[in-house]
Design an enzyme around this catalytic site. Structure first.
Site, PDB file in Angstrom:
ATOM      1  CD  GLU A 156       3.349   1.384   3.511  1.00 52.73           C
ATOM      2  OE1 GLU A 156       3.802   1.428   2.367  1.00 52.73           O
ATOM      3  OE2 GLU A 156       2.138   1.470   3.784  1.00 52.73           O
TER       4      GLU A 156
ATOM      5  CG  ASN B 257       1.990   3.412  10.217  1.00 51.82           C
ATOM      6  OD1 ASN B 257       1.341   2.822  11.089  1.00 51.82           O
ATOM      7  ND2 ASN B 257       1.468   3.751   9.046  1.00 51.82           N
TER       8      ASN B 257
ATOM      9  CG  HIS C 112      -4.296  -2.106   5.307  1.00 49.19           C
ATOM     10  ND1 HIS C 112      -5.374  -1.251   5.336  1.00 49.19           N
ATOM     11  CD2 HIS C 112      -3.199  -1.321   5.357  1.00 49.19           C
ATOM     12  CE1 HIS C 112      -4.949  -0.005   5.392  1.00 49.19           C
ATOM     13  NE2 HIS C 112      -3.629  -0.015   5.405  1.00 49.19           N
TER      14      HIS C 112
ATOM     15  CD  GLU D 239      -2.151   3.046   7.137  1.00 50.80           C
ATOM     16  OE1 GLU D 239      -2.395   2.363   6.114  1.00 50.80           O
ATOM     17  OE2 GLU D 239      -1.155   3.766   7.256  1.00 50.80           O
TER      18      GLU D 239
ATOM     19  CG  ASP E 289      -8.626  -1.702   5.439  1.00 52.45           C
ATOM     20  OD1 ASP E 289      -7.754  -2.572   5.624  1.00 52.45           O
ATOM     21  OD2 ASP E 289      -8.525  -0.830   4.550  1.00 52.45           O
TER      22      ASP E 289
HETATM   23  O1  9MR Z   1      -5.817   5.223   1.226  1.00 50.87           O
HETATM   24  C1  9MR Z   1      -4.743   5.800   0.531  1.00 50.87           C
HETATM   25  C2  9MR Z   1      -5.081   5.934  -0.937  1.00 50.87           C
HETATM   26  O2  9MR Z   1      -6.108   6.895  -1.117  1.00 50.87           O
HETATM   27  C3  9MR Z   1      -3.856   6.325  -1.727  1.00 50.87           C
HETATM   28  O3  9MR Z   1      -4.142   6.301  -3.115  1.00 50.87           O
HETATM   29  C4  9MR Z   1      -2.705   5.405  -1.401  1.00 50.87           C
HETATM   30  C5  9MR Z   1      -1.455   5.835  -2.134  1.00 50.87           C
HETATM   31  O4  9MR Z   1      -0.351   5.100  -1.776  1.00 50.87           O
HETATM   32  O5  9MR Z   1      -2.462   5.417  -0.013  1.00 50.87           O
HETATM   33  C6  9MR Z   1      -3.537   4.918   0.713  1.00 50.87           C
HETATM   34  O6  9MR Z   1      -3.218   4.856   2.077  1.00 50.87           O
HETATM   35  C7  9MR Z   1      -2.137   3.998   2.408  1.00 50.87           C
HETATM   36  C8  9MR Z   1      -1.414   4.612   3.577  1.00 50.87           C
HETATM   37  O7  9MR Z   1      -1.026   5.921   3.279  1.00 50.87           O
HETATM   38  C9  9MR Z   1      -0.217   3.775   3.975  1.00 50.87           C
HETATM   39  N1  9MR Z   1      -0.571   2.416   4.211  1.00 50.87           N
HETATM   40  C10 9MR Z   1      -1.356   1.757   3.177  1.00 50.87           C
HETATM   41  C11 9MR Z   1      -2.586   2.603   2.852  1.00 50.87           C
HETATM   42  C12 9MR Z   1      -3.468   1.882   1.822  1.00 50.87           C
HETATM   43  O8  9MR Z   1      -2.774   1.703   0.623  1.00 50.87           O
END
Ligand code: 9MR
Length: 448
Positions: free
Chosen positions: A162, A204, A241, A270, A272
């Site tokens: 990111e 990513n 997402h 990722e 969804d």
């Molecule tokens: O699913 C993850 C969630 O449990 C955490 O609280 C969050 C913290 O930033 O991260 C979520 O996963 C993220 C991933 O690591 C990077 N891309 C976005 C995902 C959803 O926010």
């Protein structure tokens, strides 16, 4: 990153997928005879994987673990291998929860995607306050230590996560890491390569699905530049997402293909999709087909198992419901995987869209998928209820119908074809140049 921030930043597209699903869609619940019956087995038929994010604290949940063990052959730690988890104090590393996930996966014969070595979020507190060369060195040390620890156990690492800005700039996101110098990303990739030469190294990001978005173009230019200068990058992860404000773009296949053409693998990392029922199922199918149509799209990972496991559970964005039952979205993904590569596979008709005549009068048009190629696909429509039918077939831009058979066709517009009987019976067909948009046409039927 928050959902709100992402939604605001995203350009809301009127997705052809959404339009196509406005018609009542019925997704066949069972795979074809002889087809694979799990996501992993179905993906393996074309040499791909099907993965999920896993949380260490759910490995004692037997429903969760049962689905994990049965359905998936790739695992990503949802949080346990991030910087704050693995280096809570500077130079003191903590791999316990990451190890629980990696060991569970490997004991079950599954592979692991590592997530993530360098990110502006989920940094440990000590790192958040650092800057300059101290931060750069701390980042490089973190990458070296973590990638070395897991060397040989990781299929692919999200080396940098990111790093690009949302919106129209197409440039880097401001962060403490970015302020150490624009070369921080390539330095991260070089450190990761040195630590684990056999892991694939990925960049990513999210909001990089639509080919026309500035952010997508910015990442593309970075990967192009890295490839031209020999910076070690092997893959690009598309988080994927999706929700109504950020639907699956109609050019998704184009995006994946264009990145792959730079000489990197692409992975959906990722996935969804918020929603429910046949609309959600059809969008999942479109994403799956887009990956299958790109030979270097090596696999798909969903971001959790049951809806209740999701980071945005209220959007019910996953393939299993809260009780662990398969949703329509699961069946559509499995069907798509069983339908093959999306390349030159023979006709498979495991899914249908049925639209009843809204005005009554007993006429139903049923759509069946036909053969697919990289640039076009065939569809077939069977009409029941009358021999005197008028079926309207609407495709979505940039799709174009380029051929028809067993029907007399006229066009209302470039996107809308009216089909009538031509004496060949009640089944007709057509070929659609899809331009990267794999969504189904929508149908309506009336008595002529
Ligand atoms: O699913 C993850 C969630 O449990 C955490 O609280 C969050 C913290 O930033 O991260 C979520 O996963 C993220 C991933 O690591 C990077 N891309 C976005 C995902 C959803 O926010």
């Amino acid at each position: 990153m928050t959902l709100t921030a992402k939604s605001v930043a995203r350009v809301a597209l009127v997705s052809s997928l959404v339009a196509a699903t406005a018609a009542a869609a019925v997704i066949a619940a069972s795979p074809a005879m002889g087809a694979a019956s799990t996501l992993a087995a179905a993906a393996q038929q074309s040499g791909r994987y099907f993965g999920t994010a896993v949380a260490a604290n759910k490995l004692g949940d037997s429903t969760y673990v049962g689905i994990l063990n049965r359905e998936f052959d790739m695992v990503t730690a949802e949080n346990e291998m991030k910087m704050d988890a693995t280096e809570p104090n500077q130079n003191q590393f903590s791999f316990g929860n990451g190890d629980r996930i990696v060991n569970h996966a490997r004991n079950q014969g599954k592979r692991v995607r590592g997530h993530a070595l360098a990110w502006h979020q989920q940094q440990p507190g000590w790192m958040q306050n650092m800057s300059g060369s101290a931060l750069r060195n701390a980042m490089l040390n973190h990458i070296t230590q973590v990638a070395t620890y897991y060397r040989g156990k990781i299929y692919a690492w999200d080396v940098v996560n990111e790093a690009y800005a949302d919106g129209s700039s197409g440039g880097r996101r401001d962060s403490n890491l970015q302020r150490t110098g624009n070369d921080w990303i390539e330095a991260a990739f070089r450190a990761a390569r040195a630590a684990d030469p056999n892991a694939k190294l990925c960049y990513n990001d999210y909001n990089t699905d639509n080919w026309s978005h500035a952010k997508t173009q910015g990442v593309y230019r970075m990967v192009q530049d890295f490839k031209s200068r020999g910076v070690p990058i092997d893959c690009v992860g598309f988080q994927a997402h999706f929700n109504s404000g950020n639907p699956v773009p109609s050019n998704y296949h184009t995006t994946l293909q264009n990145f792959a053409s730079l000489g990197v693998d692409v992975q959906i990392t990722e996935l969804d999709i918020e929603g429910s029922g046949s609309s959600q199922a059809q969008q999942y199918q479109g994403v799956t087909q887009a990956c299958l149509a790109v030979s270097r799209c090596t696999g798909i990972t969903v971001w959790g198992i049951r809806d209740s496991d999701s980071w945005r559970a209220s959007g019910t964005p996953l393939l299993f419901d809260n009780s662990g039952n398969k949703k329509a979205a699961y069946n559509s993904v499995l069907s798509a995987l069983n339908s093959g590569t999306g390349g030159t596979d023979p006709t498979t008709t495991t899914t249908t869209t049925t639209t009843s005549n809204p005005g009554g009068g007993g006429c139903t048009a049923t759509y069946s998928e036909g053969q697919k190629w990289n640039d076009r696909f065939n569809g077939q429509v069977t009409v029941s209820g009358t021999d005197n039918w008028v079926v309207t077939v609407t495709v979505s831009s940039p799709q174009r119908i380029i051929a028809t058979w067993n029907t007399s066709a006229t066009w209302e517009s470039a996107d809308v074809m009216t089909a009538r009987p031509n004496g060949s019976g009640n089944t007709f067909g057509f070929t659609v140049m899809h331009g990267g948009n794999w969504s189904w046409p929508s149908l309506s039927c009336r008595v002529g």
